[in-house]
Design a protein around this motif. Structure first.
Motif, PDB file in Angstrom:
ATOM      1  N   ASP A   1       6.975  10.277   0.410  1.00  0.00           N
ATOM      2  CA  ASP A   1       6.547  11.753   0.273  1.00  0.00           C
ATOM      3  C   ASP A   1       6.084  12.206   1.423  1.00  0.00           C
ATOM      4  N   GLU A   2       5.714  13.729   1.450  1.00  0.00           N
ATOM      5  CA  GLU A   2       5.424  14.249   2.713  1.00  0.00           C
ATOM      6  C   GLU A   2       3.807  13.670   3.221  1.00  0.00           C
ATOM      7  N   ASP A   3       2.941  13.288   1.987  1.00  0.00           N
ATOM      8  CA  ASP A   3       1.634  13.035   2.511  1.00  0.00           C
ATOM      9  C   ASP A   3       1.550  11.314   2.854  1.00  0.00           C
ATOM     10  N   THR A   4       2.751  10.678   2.323  1.00  0.00           N
ATOM     11  CA  THR A   4       2.546   9.099   2.864  1.00  0.00           C
ATOM     12  C   THR A   4       3.480   9.207   4.686  1.00  0.00           C
ATOM     13  N   TYR A   5       4.342  10.060   4.563  1.00  0.00           N
ATOM     14  CA  TYR A   5       5.048  10.226   5.782  1.00  0.00           C
ATOM     15  C   TYR A   5       4.169  10.691   7.030  1.00  0.00           C
ATOM     16  N   LYS A   6       3.367  11.629   6.780  1.00  0.00           N
ATOM     17  CA  LYS A   6       2.307  12.370   7.688  1.00  0.00           C
ATOM     18  C   LYS A   6       1.081  11.159   8.164  1.00  0.00           C
ATOM     19  N   LYS A   7       0.708  10.456   6.986  1.00  0.00           N
ATOM     20  CA  LYS A   7      -0.072   9.554   7.300  1.00  0.00           C
ATOM     21  C   LYS A   7       0.465   8.334   8.233  1.00  0.00           C
ATOM     22  N   PHE A   8       1.516   7.883   7.711  1.00  0.00           N
ATOM     23  CA  PHE A   8       2.258   6.843   8.513  1.00  0.00           C
ATOM     24  C   PHE A   8       2.531   7.028   9.945  1.00  0.00           C
ATOM     25  N   THR A   9       2.997   8.370  10.097  1.00  0.00           N
ATOM     26  CA  THR A   9       3.215   8.925  11.479  1.00  0.00           C
ATOM     27  C   THR A   9       2.137   9.128  12.462  1.00  0.00           C
ATOM     28  N   ASN A  10       1.083   9.351  11.774  1.00  0.00           N
ATOM     29  CA  ASN A  10      -0.197   9.571  12.381  1.00  0.00           C
ATOM     30  C   ASN A  10      -0.719   8.171  12.834  1.00  0.00           C
ATOM     31  N   LEU A  11      -0.561   6.960  12.042  1.00  0.00           N
ATOM     32  CA  LEU A  11      -0.919   5.846  12.565  1.00  0.00           C
ATOM     33  C   LEU A  11      -0.247   5.401  13.539  1.00  0.00           C
ATOM     34  N   ILE A  12       1.242   5.553  13.606  1.00  0.00           N
ATOM     35  CA  ILE A  12       1.847   4.891  14.738  1.00  0.00           C
ATOM     36  C   ILE A  12       1.963   5.605  15.826  1.00  0.00           C
ATOM     37  N   SER A  13       1.229   6.838  15.950  1.00  0.00           N
ATOM     38  CA  SER A  13       0.914   7.738  16.973  1.00  0.00           C
ATOM     39  C   SER A  13      -0.284   7.367  17.572  1.00  0.00           C
ATOM     40  N   LEU A  14      -1.148   6.534  17.440  1.00  0.00           N
ATOM     41  CA  LEU A  14      -2.390   5.958  17.777  1.00  0.00           C
ATOM     42  C   LEU A  14      -2.033   5.193  18.985  1.00  0.00           C
ATOM     43  N   PRO A  15      -2.868   5.121  19.982  1.00  0.00           N
ATOM     44  CA  PRO A  15      -2.540   4.373  21.244  1.00  0.00           C
ATOM     45  C   PRO A  15      -2.783   2.765  21.193  1.00  0.00           C
ATOM     46  N   HIS A  16      -3.788   2.235  20.179  1.00  0.00           N
ATOM     47  CA  HIS A  16      -3.612   0.871  19.900  1.00  0.00           C
ATOM     48  C   HIS A  16      -4.149   0.594  18.670  1.00  0.00           C
ATOM     49  N   GLY A  17      -4.153  -0.877  18.060  1.00  0.00           N
ATOM     50  CA  GLY A  17      -4.187  -1.064  17.105  1.00  0.00           C
ATOM     51  C   GLY A  17      -3.200  -2.022  16.164  1.00  0.00           C
ATOM     52  N   ILE A  18      -3.427  -2.480  15.091  1.00  0.00           N
ATOM     53  CA  ILE A  18      -2.425  -3.115  14.340  1.00  0.00           C
ATOM     54  C   ILE A  18      -2.011  -2.355  13.148  1.00  0.00           C
ATOM     55  N   VAL A  19      -0.774  -1.913  12.733  1.00  0.00           N
ATOM     56  CA  VAL A  19      -0.157  -1.502  11.767  1.00  0.00           C
ATOM     57  C   VAL A  19       0.389  -2.448  11.141  1.00  0.00           C
ATOM     58  N   LEU A  20       0.041  -2.616   9.811  1.00  0.00           N
ATOM     59  CA  LEU A  20       0.965  -3.879   9.082  1.00  0.00           C
ATOM     60  C   LEU A  20       1.676  -3.179   7.814  1.00  0.00           C
ATOM     61  N   VAL A  21       3.110  -3.751   7.690  1.00  0.00           N
ATOM     62  CA  VAL A  21       3.723  -3.467   6.511  1.00  0.00           C
ATOM     63  C   VAL A  21       3.826  -4.516   5.736  1.00  0.00           C
ATOM     64  N   THR A  22       3.428  -4.426   4.478  1.00  0.00           N
ATOM     65  CA  THR A  22       3.478  -5.386   3.333  1.00  0.00           C
ATOM     66  C   THR A  22       4.580  -5.461   2.245  1.00  0.00           C
ATOM     67  N   GLY A  23       4.681  -6.569   1.840  1.00  0.00           N
ATOM     68  CA  GLY A  23       5.708  -6.737   0.448  1.00  0.00           C
ATOM     69  C   GLY A  23       6.500  -7.729   0.523  1.00  0.00           C
ATOM     70  N   PRO A  24       7.410  -8.233  -0.473  1.00  0.00           N
ATOM     71  CA  PRO A  24       8.110  -9.333  -0.674  1.00  0.00           C
ATOM     72  C   PRO A  24       9.041  -9.565   0.250  1.00  0.00           C
ATOM     73  N   THR A  25       9.961 -10.554   0.288  1.00  0.00           N
ATOM     74  CA  THR A  25      11.059 -10.579   1.019  1.00  0.00           C
ATOM     75  C   THR A  25      12.037  -9.581   0.383  1.00  0.00           C
ATOM     76  N   GLY A  26      12.867  -8.927   1.265  1.00  0.00           N
ATOM     77  CA  GLY A  26      13.882  -7.848   1.011  1.00  0.00           C
ATOM     78  C   GLY A  26      13.478  -6.731   0.408  1.00  0.00           C
ATOM     79  N   SER A  27      11.940  -6.304   0.819  1.00  0.00           N
ATOM     80  CA  SER A  27      11.604  -4.863   0.272  1.00  0.00           C
ATOM     81  C   SER A  27      11.774  -3.932   1.439  1.00  0.00           C
ATOM     82  N   GLY A  28      12.328  -4.402   2.458  1.00  0.00           N
ATOM     83  CA  GLY A  28      12.622  -3.136   3.475  1.00  0.00           C
ATOM     84  C   GLY A  28      11.546  -2.962   4.585  1.00  0.00           C
ATOM     85  N   LYS A  29      10.849  -4.020   4.851  1.00  0.00           N
ATOM     86  CA  LYS A  29       9.812  -4.165   5.814  1.00  0.00           C
ATOM     87  C   LYS A  29      10.208  -3.800   7.217  1.00  0.00           C
TER      88      LYS A  29
END
Length: 601
Positions: A302-330
């Motif tokens: 959704d718009e809010d999640t998309y905005k927050k995630f794109t802000n995270l990946i635009s930062l210069p450094h740090g770790i972005v983690l994506v979690t979920g079980p096998t086959g969840s599209g990570k």
């Protein structure tokens, strides 16, 4: 296939133009496409909406004074199926429907198929009555009733019955190289790809070899002939030979890979075997090496999640983690992020097991444990490669986690995945790996948890009222069932009567705030971190799923299947209150429409 094309090729085209159903130009375009796709003309014409299926059948049926049926819905007794040999059914793409008074009724897409009529008459010594159908529905019905590859297995039969293969190593290898076995395995694999399967399972039991496909996250049994159990050893050996495995070794698990090409697409099959009491069980993961990856905007955020995630990946450094079980599209999500960041001035490197997508402009390395090419070893080498962005396929152990954190603290943007139930669980998982709390708090900049839910089929989508028990499972009162109008898939040919076609993501995201950092430093539990994130406006996986139920994307069944329980009464005032307002508004709207309908009546 080639035989069938002759039946619905030029002769069929001449029929369509002679009765004025289509122009020569329309037919010529379809024939040109047929040369590329090797499909029947009626299938091409219907798919391209040159003519509607019912109109095509009605006109040809009227011309030949025939009736027509929807072969996909035909019900046929087993005794009738056994009357016509499998090779005849496949050769002419016909389906026997009924037999009465020495007259066999068969459905065909080609009323000019006189060879089929003559062959059946001579073979069965009976009269033949034709019923019209369309070729792709007949083909699907044949697969459903006779099983995938039935004609191939039929060719392996001897005059005395089945030539069951239970031989020594050399004879078994010869049998697995038999053209019919090769063709059967290829048919199973091709069918799986056509059905959008991600995995194929060959599972031996005492009296059967079960084959299942995983489609949109769920397993469905493939329709195969019962006679497949007689050739189980040869089929399994064929797959092991393709995967460059030792066919003589059946006592221990083995792993291998198979390159496969179909319709100008390259696939990489990851094959795994394990011994069972009734033979080796084989699982095949299907990876499309040349398939296009999804952009972030296409993943269902959704718009809010998309905005927050794109802000995270635009930062210069740090770790972005994506979690979920096998086959969840990570991995798909992370490649969507890489696609957005992939620019000439940025160096991107990835370490994966396996490499699921090939992306131009980035450096990708495959883990090979056999030669000690591990995640940790590759990461150490990457730090000397002057990267800007790094993707670590999975943070599996403390060594990998330590190097990943060191990379983030030295000015790199790092993406990785973890297997946790929710976003908050990522912090405690890193702490459990032995990482110091201050390192986790200072390096992790955000966590995205996700699941995949099936999407309601657009071709058979209809409105419905929810089940009160399901509403209660979502944390809503049962009495709202009569007030809410949601959606479901009725089931149609387009979705193979499942009601769903395709998948989309549901998400919860925690951008690291000062409060979450403090809790991480204090080694707080995942529940406490989650409560803090909820107070700051986070939507849970189930809440995001509920929003997709309200907008008609998926169903309550799907959301309940992939998410853990969390009620709306205790999930914090920010997101929970907003979602409840939307739910109440939708219920009120449904009631208003119902009242209006009553007034008009």
């Amino acid at each position: 296939m080639a035989t069938r094309l002759i039946h619905l090729g030029k002769r069929y085209a001449e029929l369509l133009t002679s009765i004025g159903l289509l122009t020569e130009e329309q037919v010529n375009r379809a024939i040109a496409e047929q040369d590329k796709t090797r499909e029947n003309l009626d299938t091409i014409l219907i798919r391209n909406e040159v003519i509607e299926q019912d109109a095509l059948l009605n006109r040809i049926a009227d011309h030949f004074k025939l009736s027509w049926v929807d072969a996909s819905k035909a019900t046929v007794e087993q005794d009738i199926l056994n009357m016509v040999p499998v090779r005849i059914v496949h050769r002419y793409n016909i389906l026997p429907l009924s037999y009465k008074s020495n007259v066999l009724k068969v459905v065909t897409a080609d009323p000019l198929n006189f060879h089929a009529i003559d062959d059946i008459r001579m073979l069965l010594r009976c009269e033949v009555q034709l019923v019209l159908g369309v070729s792709h529905e007949i083909t699907e019905a044949i697969k459903r009733y006779y099983g995938i590859g039935a004609d191939t297995l039929d060719s392996l039969m001897t005059e005395d019955g089945f030539s069951e293969i239970q031989a020594g190593e050399s004879e078994l290898e010869d049998a697995s190289e038999d053209a019919s076995i090769i063709r059967f395995v290829n048919q199973i694999v091709t069918e799986a790809i056509r059905d959008r399967s991600t995995d194929i399972h060959f599972e031996p039991f005492e009296d059967e070899l079960r084959i299942r496909y995983r489609i949109d996250g769920l397993l469905y049994e493939a329709s195969v002939p019962p006679s497949i159990r007689h050739y189980q050893s040869a089929v399994i050996s064929r797959i092991k030979i393709m995967a460059d495995m030792n066919i003589a070794e059946k006592r221990i698990p083995q792993d291998g890979r198979i390159p496969f090409r179909l319709d100008n697409q390259e696939y990489d099959f990851r094959v795994s075997t394990v011994p069972t009491p009734f033979g080796e069980s084989i699982s095949i993961r299907i990876l499309n090496r040349t398939g296009t990856f999804y952009r972030l905007s296409d993943l269902g955020m959704d718009e809010d999640t998309y905005k927050k995630f794109t802000n995270l990946i635009s930062l210069p450094h740090g770790i972005v983690l994506v979690t979920g079980p096998t086959g969840s599209g990570k991995t798909t999500t992370l490649y969507g992020a890489l696609d957005m960041l992939n620019k000439p001035e940025v160096k991107i490197v990835t370490v994966e097991d396996p490499i699921e997508y090939q992306m131009r402009g980035i450096t990708q390395v495959q883990v090979l444990p056999k030669i000690d090419l591990t995640f940790a070893r590759i990461l150490r080498a990457f730090l000397r490669q002057d990267p800007d962005i790094m993707l670590v396929g999975e943070t599996r152990d403390s060594e990998t986690a330590e190097i990943t954190i060191r990379a983030a603290l030295t000015g790199h943007l790092v993406f990785s995945t973890l297997h946790t139930n929710d976003a908050a669980g990522a912090f405690t998982r890193l702490l459990d790996m032995g990482i110091e709390s201050y390192l986790v708090a200072s390096s992790v900049i955000g966590v995205l948890a996700q699941r995949l839910v099936r999407v309601i089929c657009k071709s058979c989508k209809e409105t419905c009222h929810p089940d009160p028990v399901q509403l209660e499972g979502m944390g809503l009162p049962r009495n709202m069932a009569s007030e809410l109008e949601l959606y479901r898939g009725r089931g149609c040919e387009a979705c193979k009567f499942l009601g769903y076609k395709g998948r989309t993501g549901i998400y919860e995201i925690i951008p690291i705030s000062e409060r979450v950092k403090e809790l991480t430093m204090e080694r707080a539990s995942a529940n406490i971190i989650k409560k803090a994130a909820l107070d700051e406006g986070m939507k849970t996986l189930r809440q995001d799923g509920w929003l997709k139920v309200l907008n008609g994307t998926t169903t309550i069944d799907e959301v309940l299947r992939v998410t853990q329980e969390d009620s709306f009464s205790d999930v914090g005032s920010a997101a929970g209150g907003e979602i409840k307002q939307m739910t109440d508004a939708m219920a009120a709207q449904s009631l208003a429409l119902k009242d209006r309908s009553t007034e008009l009546t």
